[in-house]
Design a protein around this motif. Structure first.
Motif, PDB file in Angstrom:
ATOM      1  N   THR A 115     122.429  23.875  21.010  1.00  0.00           N
ATOM      2  CA  THR A 115     121.700  24.557  22.071  1.00  0.00           C
ATOM      3  C   THR A 115     120.218  24.273  21.879  1.00  0.00           C
ATOM      4  OG1 THR A 115     121.338  26.578  20.800  1.00  0.00           O
ATOM      5  CG2 THR A 115     123.408  26.444  22.065  1.00  0.00           C
ATOM      6  N   ILE A 116     119.434  24.622  22.870  1.00  0.00           N
ATOM      7  CA  ILE A 116     117.993  24.418  22.740  1.00  0.00           C
ATOM      8  C   ILE A 116     117.426  25.289  21.612  1.00  0.00           C
ATOM      9  CG2 ILE A 116     117.284  26.102  24.489  1.00  0.00           C
ATOM     10  CD1 ILE A 116     115.200  23.892  25.399  1.00  0.00           C
ATOM     11  N   GLY A 117     118.011  26.457  21.422  1.00  0.00           N
ATOM     12  CA  GLY A 117     117.596  27.320  20.316  1.00  0.00           C
ATOM     13  C   GLY A 117     117.923  26.704  18.964  1.00  0.00           C
ATOM     14  N   ASP A 118     119.116  26.090  18.861  1.00  0.00           N
ATOM     15  CA  ASP A 118     119.493  25.394  17.622  1.00  0.00           C
ATOM     16  C   ASP A 118     118.503  24.262  17.331  1.00  0.00           C
ATOM     17  OD1 ASP A 118     121.829  26.948  17.420  1.00  0.00           O
ATOM     18  OD2 ASP A 118     123.064  25.426  18.426  1.00  0.00           O
ATOM     19  N   LEU A 119     118.186  23.514  18.371  1.00  0.00           N
ATOM     20  CA  LEU A 119     117.273  22.384  18.213  1.00  0.00           C
ATOM     21  C   LEU A 119     115.876  22.875  17.819  1.00  0.00           C
ATOM     22  CD1 LEU A 119     117.243  19.298  18.431  1.00  0.00           C
ATOM     23  CD2 LEU A 119     116.620  19.554  20.831  1.00  0.00           C
ATOM     24  N   ALA A 120     115.447  23.971  18.405  1.00  0.00           N
ATOM     25  CA  ALA A 120     114.150  24.550  18.052  1.00  0.00           C
ATOM     26  C   ALA A 120     114.135  24.969  16.577  1.00  0.00           C
ATOM     27  CB  ALA A 120     113.833  25.739  18.956  1.00  0.00           C
ATOM     28  N   ALA A 121     115.204  25.599  16.138  1.00  0.00           N
ATOM     29  CA  ALA A 121     115.283  26.031  14.735  1.00  0.00           C
ATOM     30  C   ALA A 121     115.275  24.839  13.783  1.00  0.00           C
ATOM     31  CB  ALA A 121     116.535  26.878  14.523  1.00  0.00           C
ATOM     32  N   ARG A 122     115.946  23.767  14.145  1.00  0.00           N
ATOM     33  CA  ARG A 122     116.020  22.583  13.265  1.00  0.00           C
ATOM     34  C   ARG A 122     114.733  21.787  13.227  1.00  0.00           C
ATOM     35  NH1 ARG A 122     120.901  20.316  11.753  1.00  0.00           N
ATOM     36  NH2 ARG A 122     119.490  19.123  10.422  1.00  0.00           N
ATOM     37  N   THR A 123     113.977  21.763  14.321  1.00  0.00           N
ATOM     38  CA  THR A 123     112.764  20.938  14.384  1.00  0.00           C
ATOM     39  C   THR A 123     111.486  21.732  14.138  1.00  0.00           C
ATOM     40  OG1 THR A 123     112.545  21.266  16.770  1.00  0.00           O
ATOM     41  CG2 THR A 123     113.810  19.315  16.020  1.00  0.00           C
ATOM     42  N   GLY A 124     111.549  23.044  14.285  1.00  0.00           N
ATOM     43  CA  GLY A 124     110.347  23.860  14.174  1.00  0.00           C
ATOM     44  C   GLY A 124     109.533  23.898  15.448  1.00  0.00           C
ATOM     45  N   LEU A 125     110.050  23.313  16.496  1.00  0.00           N
ATOM     46  CA  LEU A 125     109.356  23.307  17.787  1.00  0.00           C
ATOM     47  C   LEU A 125     109.722  24.543  18.594  1.00  0.00           C
ATOM     48  CD1 LEU A 125     109.950  19.597  18.815  1.00  0.00           C
ATOM     49  CD2 LEU A 125     107.729  20.642  18.343  1.00  0.00           C
ATOM     50  N   ALA A 126     108.809  24.975  19.429  1.00  0.00           N
ATOM     51  CA  ALA A 126     109.114  26.042  20.373  1.00  0.00           C
ATOM     52  C   ALA A 126     110.035  25.488  21.458  1.00  0.00           C
ATOM     53  CB  ALA A 126     107.825  26.571  21.007  1.00  0.00           C
ATOM     54  N   VAL A 127     110.825  26.355  22.048  1.00  0.00           N
ATOM     55  CA  VAL A 127     111.708  25.949  23.143  1.00  0.00           C
ATOM     56  C   VAL A 127     110.900  25.293  24.258  1.00  0.00           C
ATOM     57  CG1 VAL A 127     113.221  26.840  24.968  1.00  0.00           C
ATOM     58  CG2 VAL A 127     113.523  27.604  22.595  1.00  0.00           C
ATOM     59  N   SER A 128     109.736  25.851  24.560  1.00  0.00           N
ATOM     60  CA  SER A 128     108.893  25.270  25.618  1.00  0.00           C
ATOM     61  C   SER A 128     108.444  23.857  25.253  1.00  0.00           C
ATOM     62  CB  SER A 128     107.682  26.162  25.882  1.00  0.00           C
ATOM     63  OG  SER A 128     106.910  26.318  24.696  1.00  0.00           O
ATOM     64  N   ALA A 129     108.195  23.596  23.977  1.00  0.00           N
ATOM     65  CA  ALA A 129     107.800  22.248  23.542  1.00  0.00           C
ATOM     66  C   ALA A 129     108.960  21.268  23.720  1.00  0.00           C
ATOM     67  CB  ALA A 129     107.336  22.265  22.094  1.00  0.00           C
ATOM     68  N   ILE A 130     110.159  21.719  23.424  1.00  0.00           N
ATOM     69  CA  ILE A 130     111.329  20.847  23.610  1.00  0.00           C
ATOM     70  C   ILE A 130     111.489  20.514  25.090  1.00  0.00           C
ATOM     71  CG2 ILE A 130     113.851  20.704  23.425  1.00  0.00           C
ATOM     72  CD1 ILE A 130     113.541  22.433  20.848  1.00  0.00           C
ATOM     73  N   ARG A 189     124.356  18.818  30.449  1.00  0.00           N
ATOM     74  CA  ARG A 189     124.627  20.203  30.851  1.00  0.00           C
ATOM     75  C   ARG A 189     126.098  20.512  30.620  1.00  0.00           C
ATOM     76  NH1 ARG A 189     119.961  23.152  32.621  1.00  0.00           N
ATOM     77  NH2 ARG A 189     118.421  21.575  33.089  1.00  0.00           N
ATOM     78  N   ASN A 190     126.364  21.693  30.090  1.00  0.00           N
ATOM     79  CA  ASN A 190     127.753  22.104  29.924  1.00  0.00           C
ATOM     80  C   ASN A 190     128.263  22.678  31.247  1.00  0.00           C
ATOM     81  OD1 ASN A 190     126.752  24.726  30.069  1.00  0.00           O
ATOM     82  ND2 ASN A 190     127.203  25.235  27.935  1.00  0.00           N
ATOM     83  N   ALA A 191     129.487  23.156  31.246  1.00  0.00           N
ATOM     84  CA  ALA A 191     130.090  23.675  32.477  1.00  0.00           C
ATOM     85  C   ALA A 191     129.282  24.830  33.057  1.00  0.00           C
ATOM     86  CB  ALA A 191     131.523  24.117  32.213  1.00  0.00           C
ATOM     87  N   GLY A 192     128.600  25.580  32.202  1.00  0.00           N
ATOM     88  CA  GLY A 192     127.790  26.697  32.662  1.00  0.00           C
ATOM     89  C   GLY A 192     126.376  26.294  33.053  1.00  0.00           C
ATOM     90  N   GLY A 193     126.071  25.003  32.959  1.00  0.00           N
ATOM     91  CA  GLY A 193     124.754  24.512  33.341  1.00  0.00           C
ATOM     92  C   GLY A 193     123.696  24.605  32.251  1.00  0.00           C
ATOM     93  N   HIS A 194     124.109  24.972  31.046  1.00  0.00           N
ATOM     94  CA  HIS A 194     123.155  25.091  29.941  1.00  0.00           C
ATOM     95  C   HIS A 194     122.922  23.740  29.278  1.00  0.00           C
ATOM     96  CE1 HIS A 194     123.329  29.485  30.069  1.00  0.00           C
ATOM     97  NE2 HIS A 194     124.620  29.324  30.327  1.00  0.00           N
TER      98      HIS A 194
END
Length: 149
Positions: free
Chosen positions: A9-24, A37-42
């Motif tokens: 998820t974008i949150g997982d990626l933020a945690a792994r890289t140290g970047l804010a979600v907005s930066a990603i 995008r998954n079936a739910g559009g995420h």
């Protein structure tokens, strides 16, 4: 396209890289990462996106513009880890630029103390480094630092 296997998820990626979600999301707008995008559009990201973002962060710290970083990363395959050959191709493109920057930094380091030490702070009037403003013939700007000796 369906979600990636072992996606983040974008949150997982933020945690792994140290970047804010907005930066990603910002990096996404520049094509550094391309989520599916998954079936739910995420958004879902592949593990290779950790490497892409890490590379982009390092290259930016070295002063490379994001547009240039993105151009290099477009040559990498989407949604899989880059191979050694992929990274070699990219590093070859950056190596000569990095070497040139190292040379500029070394020249600046070696000449900066003398210039500041004399007190004039003007290469146009400095008899030590640029007598009679001879360097002006080489072009505008700090030629004594920018030009290799």
């Amino acid at each position: 396209m369906s979600a990636l296997p072992h996606s983040l998820t974008i949150g997982d990626l933020a945690a792994r890289t140290g970047l804010a979600v907005s930066a990603i999301r910002f990096y996404e707008t520049h094509g550094i990462v391309k989520p599916v995008r998954n079936a739910g559009g995420h958004r879902r990201y592949g593990r290779a996106d950790i490497r892409r973002l890490s590379f982009a962060m390092i290259a930016q710290r070295l002063g490379f513009p994001l547009s240039e970083i993105a151009a290099h990363l477009t040559a990498l395959p989407d949604h899989r880890a880059p191979s050694r050959a992929d990274w070699t191709r990219i590093s070859d493109g950056f190596r000569s630029q990095i070497d040139a920057r190292i040379g500029e930094l070394e020249r600046l380091r070696d000449k900066l103390d003398g210039c500041i030490g004399c007190g004039c702070l003007s290469l146009a009037s400095c008899a030590l480094y640029n007598p009679e403003d001879r360097v002006a013939a080489r072009g505008p700007g700090p030629r004594l630092v920018l030009d290799p000796d």
